[in-house]
Scaffold this active site. Structure first.
Site, PDB file in Angstrom:
ATOM      1  N   CYS A  35       0.815  -1.221   0.000  1.00  0.00           N
ATOM      2  CA  CYS A  35       0.000   0.000   0.000  1.00  0.00           C
ATOM      3  C   CYS A  35       0.851   1.275   0.000  1.00  0.00           C
ATOM      4  CB  CYS A  35      -0.920   0.017   1.212  1.00  0.00           C
ATOM      5  SG  CYS A  35      -1.740  -1.551   1.469  1.00  0.00           S
TER       6      CYS A  35
ATOM      7  N   ASN B  96     -10.475  -0.349  -0.600  1.00  0.00           N
ATOM      8  CA  ASN B  96      -9.023  -0.264  -0.442  1.00  0.00           C
ATOM      9  C   ASN B  96      -8.367  -0.869  -1.684  1.00  0.00           C
ATOM     10  OD1 ASN B  96      -6.338  -0.987   0.212  1.00  0.00           O
ATOM     11  ND2 ASN B  96      -6.806  -1.249   2.377  1.00  0.00           N
TER      12      ASN B  96
ATOM     13  N   HIS C  38      -3.307   6.844   1.704  1.00  0.00           N
ATOM     14  CA  HIS C  38      -3.799   5.529   1.294  1.00  0.00           C
ATOM     15  C   HIS C  38      -5.196   5.320   1.887  1.00  0.00           C
ATOM     16  CE1 HIS C  38      -4.408   1.378   0.637  1.00  0.00           C
ATOM     17  NE2 HIS C  38      -4.104   0.989   1.855  1.00  0.00           N
TER      18      HIS C  38
HETATM   19  C1  4VN Z   1      -3.461  -0.562   6.025  1.00  0.00           C
HETATM   20  C2  4VN Z   1      -4.501  -0.819   6.883  1.00  0.00           C
HETATM   21  C3  4VN Z   1      -5.460  -1.799   6.606  1.00  0.00           C
HETATM   22  C4  4VN Z   1      -6.586  -2.104   7.495  1.00  0.00           C
HETATM   23  C5  4VN Z   1      -6.402  -2.633   8.749  1.00  0.00           C
HETATM   24  C6  4VN Z   1      -7.491  -2.951   9.542  1.00  0.00           C
HETATM   25  C7  4VN Z   1      -8.776  -2.761   9.056  1.00  0.00           C
HETATM   26  C8  4VN Z   1      -7.879  -1.914   7.073  1.00  0.00           C
HETATM   27  C9  4VN Z   1      -9.734  -3.813  11.027  1.00  0.00           C
HETATM   28  C10 4VN Z   1     -10.891  -3.641  11.971  1.00  0.00           C
HETATM   29  C11 4VN Z   1     -12.214  -3.943  11.274  1.00  0.00           C
HETATM   30  C12 4VN Z   1     -12.390  -3.012  10.079  1.00  0.00           C
HETATM   31  C13 4VN Z   1     -11.212  -3.164   9.126  1.00  0.00           C
HETATM   32 CL1  4VN Z   1      -4.538   0.100   8.290  1.00  0.00          CL
HETATM   33  C14 4VN Z   1      -5.316  -2.517   5.441  1.00  0.00           C
HETATM   34  C15 4VN Z   1      -4.277  -2.268   4.600  1.00  0.00           C
HETATM   35  C16 4VN Z   1      -4.127  -3.038   3.381  1.00  0.00           C
HETATM   36  O1  4VN Z   1      -4.258  -2.166   2.304  1.00  0.00           O
HETATM   37  C17 4VN Z   1      -3.344  -1.267   4.876  1.00  0.00           C
HETATM   38  N1  4VN Z   1      -8.935  -2.234   7.852  1.00  0.00           N
HETATM   39  N2  4VN Z   1      -9.901  -3.090   9.791  1.00  0.00           N
HETATM   40  C18 4VN Z   1     -13.337  -3.759  12.305  1.00  0.00           C
HETATM   41  O2  4VN Z   1     -13.765  -4.771  12.869  1.00  0.00           O
HETATM   42  O3  4VN Z   1     -13.759  -2.615  12.563  1.00  0.00           O
END
Ligand code: 4VN
Length: 321
Positions: free
Chosen positions: A111, A278, A248
């Site tokens: 990313c 994403n 990002h």
């Molecule tokens: C950077 C990040 C993420 C990412 C990490 C966690 C996340 C995206 C976790 C909790 C969930 C909702 C989704 Cl910080 C992914 C990438 C990859 O491009 C890079 N979402 N979440 C919840 O239960 O609320």
């Protein structure tokens, strides 16, 4: 002497998959996805490969600049979802557009890839005059469509910029970091070891995204504000001087959290995660082009571009657009 972004462009595959569409396929809901991620829909490639998306962006950049392909000196494609390990996606683009004199290579920093690639392009521009830098992903190839925690997050798309050598330096500062000891918190696309000696290994999955969401979330909310502060410390700008933060689009809530950690005005954080989800290395150039086309980002404005994710990696650049 330095880098100037002279054109921006993006392309997304036409197929739109809404949260309700996903809820019909797996145990999730629009309410769950929207409230936790800010995502409402994503574009998914059906037949198109990563290079197909990148080629559309490269051709559009040249058309806008009224520039022929043989005037391009280098092509970098930032991607973690290449068509092949070899040839590189950038080499496929180079061949398809007929950029006969250009060197071409892929850069994988997940990313953070587009920010790393712009920092690399800045150094190449001490020797070369003109390049194309693209972030392109077909992440849907790497998504386990039975695994709702990651399937709801990712989308496909591409964005890119034409960069040219310019007398004034517009890339003012950079801060690029990698934390390889935390790499196992976000993996995809494992290549099994020698199948002649490892029948089981070859069959092992690990092709699909596996993410310790809490660990990556924690990394992003702490490391990204620090990276932005380190980059700003190398400029003569104050936080309040920044016109736009182009981050990002990992997840809408992470953007809010980063703005609060920094003590920055959340209105300056551009976002299109609701439309595209994403898209890893594609998210920053996709957002940049949409904001330029909407007239939000104007020439001469001060921008912070910041990517973060797999590696784990983070990268910030301060540029005058
Ligand atoms: C950077 C990040 C993420 C990412 C990490 C966690 C996340 C995206 C976790 C909790 C969930 C909702 C989704 Cl910080 C992914 C990438 C990859 O491009 C890079 N979402 N979440 C919840 O239960 O609320």
């Amino acid at each position: 002497m330095g880098l100037k972004i002279t054109q921006t462009a993006h392309y997304v595959p036409p197929k739109v998959v809404t949260n309700d569409d996903l809820a019909a396929m797996m145990d999730t809901s629009d309410e769950w996805i929207s409230s936790r991620t800010g995502i409402k829909q994503r574009h998914l490639a059906q037949q198109e490969q990563t290079s197909d998306l990148a080629i559309k962006v490269a051709k559009q950049l040249l058309k806008q600049a009224n520039c022929s392909a043989d005037q391009v000196d280098f092509i970098i494609v930032a991607t973690m979802s290449p068509d092949y390990l070899t040839p590189s996606t950038a080499a496929i683009v180079q061949g398809a557009i007929g950029a006969n004199g250009a060197l071409a290579f892929d850069l994988n920093a997940a990313c953070s890839g587009f920010v790393y690639a712009l920092a690399a392009a800045d150094k190449l521009l001490t020797t070369y005059r003109r390049g194309i830098v693209i972030g392109a992903e077909v992440l849907s190839k790497l998504v386990d469509w039975q695994e709702r925690s990651t399937a709801v997050l990712f989308g496909d798309g591409a964005g890119g910029v034409l960069v040219e050598q310019s007398p004034e330096q517009s890339l003012i500062a950079e801060d690029l970091t990698t934390y390889g000891q935390e790499g196992s918190t976000l993996t995809a696309g494992y290549q099994p070891v020698n199948s002649a000696f490892n029948k089981d290994e070859a069959a092992a999955h690990k092709h699909y995204f596996e993410m310790d969401g809490r660990a990556v979330y924690r990394f992003a909310t702490h490391e990204v504000p620090n990276s932005i502060e380190r980059a700003l410390a190398k400029t003569d700008w104050q936080l309040a001087d920044v016109d736009w933060f182009v981050l990002h689009q990992a997840n809408g809530r992470i953007l809010t959290s980063i703005a609060h950690h920094l003590g920055a005005n959340e209105q300056k954080f551009l976002s299109n995660v609701a439309k595209y989800g994403n898209t890893s290395a594609a998210s920053i150039p996709l957002l940049l082009d949409e904001a330029v086309a909407a007239g939000k980002i104007q020439p001469g404005q001060k921008l912070i571009l910041s990517g973060f994710g797999g590696g784990l990696t983070a990268g910030t650049i301060a540029i005058i657009f």
